[in-house]
Write a protein that holds these residues in place. Structure first.
Motif, PDB file in Angstrom:
ATOM      1  N   SER A   1       0.836  -1.190   0.000  1.00 60.93           N
ATOM      2  CA  SER A   1       0.000   0.000   0.000  1.00 60.93           C
ATOM      3  C   SER A   1       0.876   1.247   0.000  1.00 60.93           C
ATOM      4  O   SER A   1       2.051   1.216   0.387  1.00 60.93           O
ATOM      5  CB  SER A   1      -0.914   0.011   1.225  1.00 60.93           C
ATOM      6  OG  SER A   1      -0.172   0.331   2.391  1.00 60.93           O
TER       7      SER A   1
ATOM      8  N   THR B   1       2.268   2.129   3.435  1.00 65.72           N
ATOM      9  CA  THR B   1       3.354   1.245   3.865  1.00 65.72           C
ATOM     10  C   THR B   1       4.681   1.738   3.304  1.00 65.72           C
ATOM     11  O   THR B   1       5.694   1.785   4.013  1.00 65.72           O
ATOM     12  CB  THR B   1       3.091  -0.197   3.411  1.00 65.72           C
ATOM     13  OG1 THR B   1       1.878  -0.667   4.005  1.00 65.72           O
ATOM     14  CG2 THR B   1       4.241  -1.112   3.808  1.00 65.72           C
TER      15      THR B   1
ATOM     16  N   PHE C   1      -0.857   8.019  -2.851  1.00 65.25           N
ATOM     17  CA  PHE C   1      -1.809   8.055  -1.742  1.00 65.25           C
ATOM     18  C   PHE C   1      -2.838   9.157  -1.955  1.00 65.25           C
ATOM     19  O   PHE C   1      -4.049   8.945  -1.772  1.00 65.25           O
ATOM     20  CB  PHE C   1      -1.053   8.264  -0.428  1.00 65.25           C
ATOM     21  CG  PHE C   1      -1.947   8.426   0.772  1.00 65.25           C
ATOM     22  CD1 PHE C   1      -2.691   7.359   1.247  1.00 65.25           C
ATOM     23  CD2 PHE C   1      -2.034   9.644   1.427  1.00 65.25           C
ATOM     24  CE1 PHE C   1      -3.518   7.505   2.355  1.00 65.25           C
ATOM     25  CE2 PHE C   1      -2.849   9.797   2.536  1.00 65.25           C
ATOM     26  CZ  PHE C   1      -3.600   8.718   3.008  1.00 65.25           C
TER      27      PHE C   1
ATOM     28  N   ASN D   1      -5.149   8.187  -4.697  1.00 62.32           N
ATOM     29  CA  ASN D   1      -6.042   7.093  -4.316  1.00 62.32           C
ATOM     30  C   ASN D   1      -7.296   7.585  -3.605  1.00 62.32           C
ATOM     31  O   ASN D   1      -8.376   7.001  -3.747  1.00 62.32           O
ATOM     32  CB  ASN D   1      -5.307   6.126  -3.373  1.00 62.32           C
ATOM     33  CG  ASN D   1      -4.214   5.341  -4.069  1.00 62.32           C
ATOM     34  OD1 ASN D   1      -4.229   5.173  -5.272  1.00 62.32           O
ATOM     35  ND2 ASN D   1      -3.245   4.872  -3.300  1.00 62.32           N
TER      36      ASN D   1
ATOM     37  N   PRO E   1      -5.472   0.214   4.657  1.00 63.44           N
ATOM     38  CA  PRO E   1      -5.523   0.349   3.194  1.00 63.44           C
ATOM     39  C   PRO E   1      -6.406  -0.733   2.585  1.00 63.44           C
ATOM     40  O   PRO E   1      -5.929  -1.677   1.971  1.00 63.44           O
ATOM     41  CB  PRO E   1      -4.064   0.193   2.776  1.00 63.44           C
ATOM     42  CG  PRO E   1      -3.482  -0.692   3.832  1.00 63.44           C
ATOM     43  CD  PRO E   1      -4.182  -0.332   5.114  1.00 63.44           C
TER      44      PRO E   1
ATOM     45  N   GLU F   1      -5.595   1.582  -3.245  1.00 65.38           N
ATOM     46  CA  GLU F   1      -4.394   1.831  -2.476  1.00 65.38           C
ATOM     47  C   GLU F   1      -3.485   0.613  -2.432  1.00 65.38           C
ATOM     48  O   GLU F   1      -2.297   0.727  -2.180  1.00 65.38           O
ATOM     49  CB  GLU F   1      -4.723   2.277  -1.047  1.00 65.38           C
ATOM     50  CG  GLU F   1      -3.484   2.803  -0.325  1.00 65.38           C
ATOM     51  CD  GLU F   1      -3.793   3.428   1.025  1.00 65.38           C
ATOM     52  OE1 GLU F   1      -2.822   3.777   1.709  1.00 65.38           O
ATOM     53  OE2 GLU F   1      -4.956   3.569   1.375  1.00 65.38           O
ATOM     54  N   ALA F   2      -3.989  -0.552  -2.651  1.00 64.81           N
ATOM     55  CA  ALA F   2      -3.165  -1.743  -2.660  1.00 64.81           C
ATOM     56  C   ALA F   2      -3.747  -2.741  -3.655  1.00 64.81           C
ATOM     57  O   ALA F   2      -4.824  -3.263  -3.439  1.00 64.81           O
ATOM     58  CB  ALA F   2      -3.102  -2.364  -1.262  1.00 64.81           C
TER      59      ALA F   2
END
Length: 400
Positions: free
Chosen positions: A275, A278, A324, A327, A391, A396-397
Motif C-alpha cells: 500500500s 506502507t 496516496f 487514491n 488500506p 491503495e493496494a
C-alpha cells in the motif's frame, strides 16, 4: 479494442510530459550552484539573501491551495502550467534591470511564485493522466531529477569556463526554455467520462479529505521531506568541516540524485505489492536510520551507501505520497490536493531549516540526531494513520 497508447500517432502524451519534466528544474539547478554567489556580487548581505529566498516560500504557503483550485476548475490543467511557465520566463528577463535589495526582491518574488506554483499542478496532472492511460508516473518524474542533476554539473563547468557573467543569461535562457517546453505539453484530461473512477469514498472536495487518516501521513512525510532540505542546505558545509575536499562533495551529492532517479524508474515494478502508506512509512524509518548514521560523521566508505539511501528516504516516500493522494481524492480536486501537500512540505521545510541552522551552530554534525528524531515523529504519524484506517480500498493496494 486497442488502448490509446497503442493507437495514437506522433509523440505520446507521456513523452511530451517527460520532455517538460526534464527541463522543469534546470533553472533551479543553476540557482543552486551559483545563485547565492550572484546575489552576493550584487552587493546583498547574507540576511538580505535569506529574505529574498524565503519570501516566495512564505507567500506560496498562502497561495498553493487556491492555485490548485483554479487549475482544477480549468478545462485542463495544462492551461495553468503554460501560463505559469510563461509568466516565470518573462519575469526572469527583468532581472537584467533589477538593482539593489528591493528591486531584486520584487523581481525575484514575481518570477519565483509562478515557477513554484506549477509544480503541484504538473504532478497532479501527470499522475492522473498516467492512471487513465495505464502507464507509469515514476519514470516521467525521474527525468526531472536527471535534468536537474545534468544542469548541476553543466553549470559548474560553464561558469568555470566562461566566468560568473554567464550566470544570468543561463538562468534566463533556461527559464524561457521551460516556457517554450510548456506549449508542447499534452492535454492531461481525457474525453468526458474517460477519467479513472474515483470510488465512492474518494473526496470530491478538499475539506471532505481532511480526515486524520489522510492528513497524518502527509504531515508525517512532510517532516521527512524537511530533513532532506536540511541535507541540501548544510551537508556540503558539514562535510567540508569534516575534512572532505570539494571534489568529493559534488560526487557524493550526485550519488543521492542518481539513486533517487533509479528508484523512480522502477517504482511501479515492486510497489504493486504494498500500500502507499506502507511505502511512506518505510521511507520515514529509513530516514531515521540515515540521519542517525550521518550524525556519527562516518567515513567515505559509509557515506556512499548512506547517500544511496536517498532512493528510499526521498523517492519512495514522495511517490508513495503522490499515489496516496490520488487514491483518496477525485480528479475534481487533484491539483488542489497536491497544493495542500506542497504547503505541508514548505511549512516543514521552514521549521527544519531554521531549527537545524541554529542546532548546527551548537552541535555540529550531531544535529542530525535531532533530524532523525524529527523523521521518527513523522513515522509515528504515518503509523497512526494505518491504525485509524487500513488500506482496504483496491486503489491503495496495489498501486497503479
Amino acid at each position: 479494442m486497442s488502448s490509446p497508447v497503442a493507437t495514437e500517432r506522433g509523440p505520446s502524451p507521456e513523452l511530451r510530459a517527460t520532455v517538460y519534466y526534464f527541463i522543469l528544474f534546470m533553472a533551479g539547478a543553476v540557482i543552486t550552484v551559483y545563485g547565492g554567489i550572484w546575489f552576493k556580487d550584487q552587493g546583498l548581505t547574507e540576511g538580505e539573501i535569506g529574505i529574498i529566498n524565503a519570501l516566495p516560500v512564505l507567500i506560496m504557503l498562502l497561495l498553493n491551495i487556491g492555485i490548485g483550485r483554479i487549475a482544477d476548475r480549468a478545462s485542463d490543467w495544462r492551461q495553468v502550467i503554460v501560463i505559469g511557465s510563461v509568466v516565470a520566463g518573462v519575469a526572469s528577463v527583468t532581472l537584467y534591470f533589477a538593482q539593489g535589495f528591493w528591486g531584486i526582491l520584487i523581481v525575484w518574488t514575481l518570477l519565483s511564485l509562478p515557477a513554484a506554483a506549477i509544480g503541484p499542478v504538473v504532478d497532479a496532472a501527470t499522475i492522473r493522466m498516467t492512471r487513465r492511460r495505464g502507464t507509469q508516473y515514476g519514470p516521467i518524474r525521474a527525468w526531472g531529477t536527471l535534468g536537474y542533476m545534468v544542469m548541476l554539473v553543466a553549470t559548474g563547468f560553464v561558469i568555470s569556463w566562461l566566468g560568473g557573467g554567464v550566470f544570468l543569461p543561463l538562468f534566463v535562457g533556461l527559464s524561457l526554455l521551460r516556457a517554450v517546453a510548456a506549449f508542447g505539453l499534452p492535454r492531461f484530461r481525457g474525453p468526458q467520462g474517460a477519467e479513472v473512477p474515483a470510488g465512492g469514498d474518494a473526496a470530491r472536495r478538499l475539506r471532505d479529505a481532511m480526515k486524520p487518516f489522510f492528513v497524518l501521513p502527509l504531515v508525517g512525510w512532510s517532516m521527512v521531506f524537511g530533513t532532506h532540505i536540511v541535507l541540501n542546505a548544510f551537508q556540503g558545509l558539514l562535510w567540508q568541516q569534516q575534512g572532505f575536499s570539494e571534489n568529493l562533495i559534488g560526487p557524493l551529492l550526485a550519488v543521492g540524485a542518481i539513486a533517487e532517479a533509479a528508484l523512480m524508474f522502477v517504482f511501479g515494478r515492486f510497489a504493486k505489492r504494498f500500500s502507499a502508506r506502507t511505502l511512506i512509512l518505510v521511507s520515514a524509518l529509513a530516514a531515521v536510520f540515515r540521519w542517525a548514521c550521518m550524525a556519527l560523521q562516518p567515513g567515505l566508505e559509509w557515506l556512499v551507501p548512506l547517500q544511496a539511501l536517498n532512493a528510499i528516504t526521498f523517492a519512495l516516500g514522495f511517490l508513495g505520497c503522490m499515489h496516496f493522494i490520488a487514491n483518496w481524492t477525485s480528479e475534481e480536486i487533484a491539483a488542489e490536493a497536491q497544493g495542500f501537500f506542497q504547503v505541508l512540505q514548505q511549512a516543514m521545510t521552514v521549521v527544519a531549516l531554521v531549527g537545524f541552522g541554529w542546532l548546527m551552530g551548537l552541535m555540529g554534525a550531531q544535529a542530525y540526531f535531532v533530524a532523525a528524531a524529527f523523521a521518527a515523529f513523522g513515522a509515528v504519524l504515518i503509523w497512526l494513520s494505518l491504525g485509524l484506517h487500513g488500506p482496504k480500498r483496491p486503489q491503495e493496494a496495489p498501486l497503479a
